[in-house]
Enzyme design. Sequence first.
Site, PDB file in Angstrom:
ATOM      1  N   HIS A  28      36.121 -29.969  14.453  1.00 31.72           N
ATOM      2  CA  HIS A  28      34.885 -30.170  13.684  1.00 31.72           C
ATOM      3  C   HIS A  28      33.673 -29.586  14.412  1.00 31.72           C
ATOM      4  CE1 HIS A  28      36.400 -32.553  10.284  1.00 31.72           C
ATOM      5  NE2 HIS A  28      37.325 -32.941  11.143  1.00 31.72           N
ATOM      6  N   THR A  29      33.924 -28.607  15.208  1.00 22.61           N
ATOM      7  CA  THR A  29      32.834 -27.903  15.896  1.00 22.61           C
ATOM      8  C   THR A  29      32.547 -26.561  15.228  1.00 22.61           C
ATOM      9  OG1 THR A  29      34.558 -27.171  17.392  1.00 22.61           O
ATOM     10  CG2 THR A  29      33.104 -28.909  18.201  1.00 22.61           C
ATOM     11  N   GLY A  54      50.015 -29.420   3.795  1.00 24.47           N
ATOM     12  CA  GLY A  54      49.359 -30.723   3.967  1.00 24.47           C
ATOM     13  C   GLY A  54      49.551 -31.314   5.349  1.00 24.47           C
ATOM     14  N   GLY A  71      48.209 -30.025   8.062  1.00 24.28           N
ATOM     15  CA  GLY A  71      47.071 -29.662   8.911  1.00 24.28           C
ATOM     16  C   GLY A  71      47.351 -28.432   9.757  1.00 24.28           C
ATOM     17  N   LEU A  72      48.318 -27.615   9.348  1.00 19.27           N
ATOM     18  CA  LEU A  72      48.630 -26.410  10.125  1.00 19.27           C
ATOM     19  C   LEU A  72      48.086 -25.152   9.436  1.00 19.27           C
ATOM     20  CD1 LEU A  72      52.277 -27.253  11.239  1.00 19.27           C
ATOM     21  CD2 LEU A  72      50.108 -27.801  12.341  1.00 19.27           C
ATOM     22  N   SER A  73      47.232 -25.367   8.436  1.00 20.94           N
ATOM     23  CA  SER A  73      46.503 -24.272   7.781  1.00 20.94           C
ATOM     24  C   SER A  73      47.396 -23.311   7.009  1.00 20.94           C
ATOM     25  CB  SER A  73      45.666 -23.490   8.797  1.00 20.94           C
ATOM     26  OG  SER A  73      44.736 -24.342   9.358  1.00 20.94           O
ATOM     27  N   SER A  74      48.255 -23.889   6.194  1.00 19.20           N
ATOM     28  CA  SER A  74      49.060 -23.022   5.327  1.00 19.20           C
ATOM     29  C   SER A  74      48.144 -22.237   4.396  1.00 19.20           C
ATOM     30  CB  SER A  74      50.074 -23.840   4.528  1.00 19.20           C
ATOM     31  OG  SER A  74      49.420 -24.854   3.804  1.00 19.20           O
ATOM     32  N   ASP A 131      40.334 -21.620  11.070  1.00 18.21           N
ATOM     33  CA  ASP A 131      41.727 -21.469  10.639  1.00 18.21           C
ATOM     34  C   ASP A 131      42.053 -20.009  10.314  1.00 18.21           C
ATOM     35  OD1 ASP A 131      41.533 -24.172  10.847  1.00 18.21           O
ATOM     36  OD2 ASP A 131      41.646 -24.570   8.702  1.00 18.21           O
ATOM     37  N   TYR A 156      35.199 -34.575   4.607  1.00 20.77           N
ATOM     38  CA  TYR A 156      34.896 -33.336   5.345  1.00 20.77           C
ATOM     39  C   TYR A 156      33.480 -32.868   4.995  1.00 20.77           C
ATOM     40  CZ  TYR A 156      35.666 -28.687   7.353  1.00 20.77           C
ATOM     41  OH  TYR A 156      35.572 -27.547   8.118  1.00 20.77           O
TER      42      TYR A 156
HETATM   43  C1  GLA Z   1      39.789 -27.805   8.891  1.00 22.44           C
HETATM   44  C2  GLA Z   1      38.840 -26.659   8.575  1.00 22.44           C
HETATM   45  C3  GLA Z   1      38.377 -25.958   9.843  1.00 22.44           C
HETATM   46  C4  GLA Z   1      37.845 -26.964  10.858  1.00 22.44           C
HETATM   47  C5  GLA Z   1      38.809 -28.124  11.031  1.00 22.44           C
HETATM   48  C6  GLA Z   1      38.244 -29.208  11.908  1.00 22.44           C
HETATM   49  O1  GLA Z   1      40.977 -27.313   9.437  1.00 22.44           O
HETATM   50  O2  GLA Z   1      39.466 -25.723   7.737  1.00 22.44           O
HETATM   51  O3  GLA Z   1      37.412 -24.989   9.541  1.00 22.44           O
HETATM   52  O4  GLA Z   1      36.567 -27.417  10.498  1.00 22.44           O
HETATM   53  O5  GLA Z   1      39.182 -28.712   9.787  1.00 22.44           O
HETATM   54  O6  GLA Z   1      38.074 -28.751  13.200  1.00 22.44           O
END
Ligand code: GLA
Length: 388
Positions: free
Chosen positions: A32-33, A118, A120-123, A168, A218
């Site tokens: 979240h940075t 889902g 959290g691995l950015s599919s 991501d 978010y």
């Molecule tokens: C998700 C968002 C990213 C990032 C993270 C938290 O994965 O897509 O851009 O903000 O959350 O670090």
Amino acid sequence: MVEDIVARFKDLYQAEPVVVRSPGRVNLIGEHTDYNEGFVLPAAINKEIYFAIAPNGTHTLRAHAYDLEESAEFDLNNVQRTNIGWANYLLGVVAQLQKAGHEVKGFNLVFGGNVPIGAGLSSSAAVECGLAYALNYLYAYGIERFDLVKMAQKAEHEYALVMCGIMDQFASMFGKHNHVVKLDCRSLEYQYYPFNINDYRIVLCDTQVKHSLASSEYNTRRQECETGVALLQKHYPHIHSLRDVTPEMLAQHQAEFDPVVYRRCTYVVQENLRVEEACQDLERGDLVAFGQKMFASHQGLQHDYEVSCPELDFLADQARHSDAVLGARMMGGGFGGCTINLVKLDQLDQFTRQMSEAYQAQYGITLKTYVAEIVDGSSLVPVDFSKK
Ligand code: GLA
């Protein structure tokens, strides 16, 4: 897997495709940075989406989602959001290319892979980046890699309606074998750090929950951060984001803050410092110190930023009390998905067994674990068609 996708392409379209791969990602620290113009430390991993693609001489996108066994067609002269969830990631990319003035001629596509959805691995970033990369190659647009990243991020904003940061998509495109990459999300400068963890492994523990709060919270977090920045700007006109804020500035003006906003800002300011220190730990080869920062990051995400959930907290707690683990924390947006753990290789089996037993006993859910290997970002896949 990639062979199956190519075979399906040939079955459906009777042609030989170009093949592209694009990976999912982990983030070691710096959560979240990114949308606060801070620092992140991600890596691309061996969970990937594959694209078999070829022009079809029409103005139509014919797409087949291999894992879902669903097909759909879209008129490229009239691209807009659809109610087919997976197609929005593709159409979002096409729309960005068109906005930038590129002609997107018709193409056939089969895509699929092994990035769990889902978790959290950015599919979604892997899908966006993979298609952007593939079309850039296929139609020789000559777009720079970083511009592809920005288009993929915009696709997520405008077609998936998630106001994500840049991490991501950046990680999926810019990953490097056995390296983590520190990105300055303001200047977009980046630096690779060798991640030689011979005696350790990156283990992901997948809660398999996704609380519905995820996307609304978010966006709320983004606003809370902006509120904090606006307040401090009255005293420090030069600051532009939480990136410019020091712990001292926060402490000095605490009384003026809403307590919730104060905690949100405190977390972000501390997390940025942690990323910088964690990179110094890597330079010194001090993985123990690095792991401690991962634990501290989780504490901040749990108590101050409040984007964790009981399942993630449970797994992070279990890991903290295991002598097999150097560091662990929730990863990504939060409210579900995975924890990331740095685990001693010689205790890997014991770790996964203990975590699985504990999670099963607590939640009645069979834990999924993945050992993540760090790979290169989006690339072409050489395919030898003579074999088939
Ligand atoms: C998700 C968002 C990213 C990032 C993270 C938290 O994965 O897509 O851009 O903000 O959350 O670090």
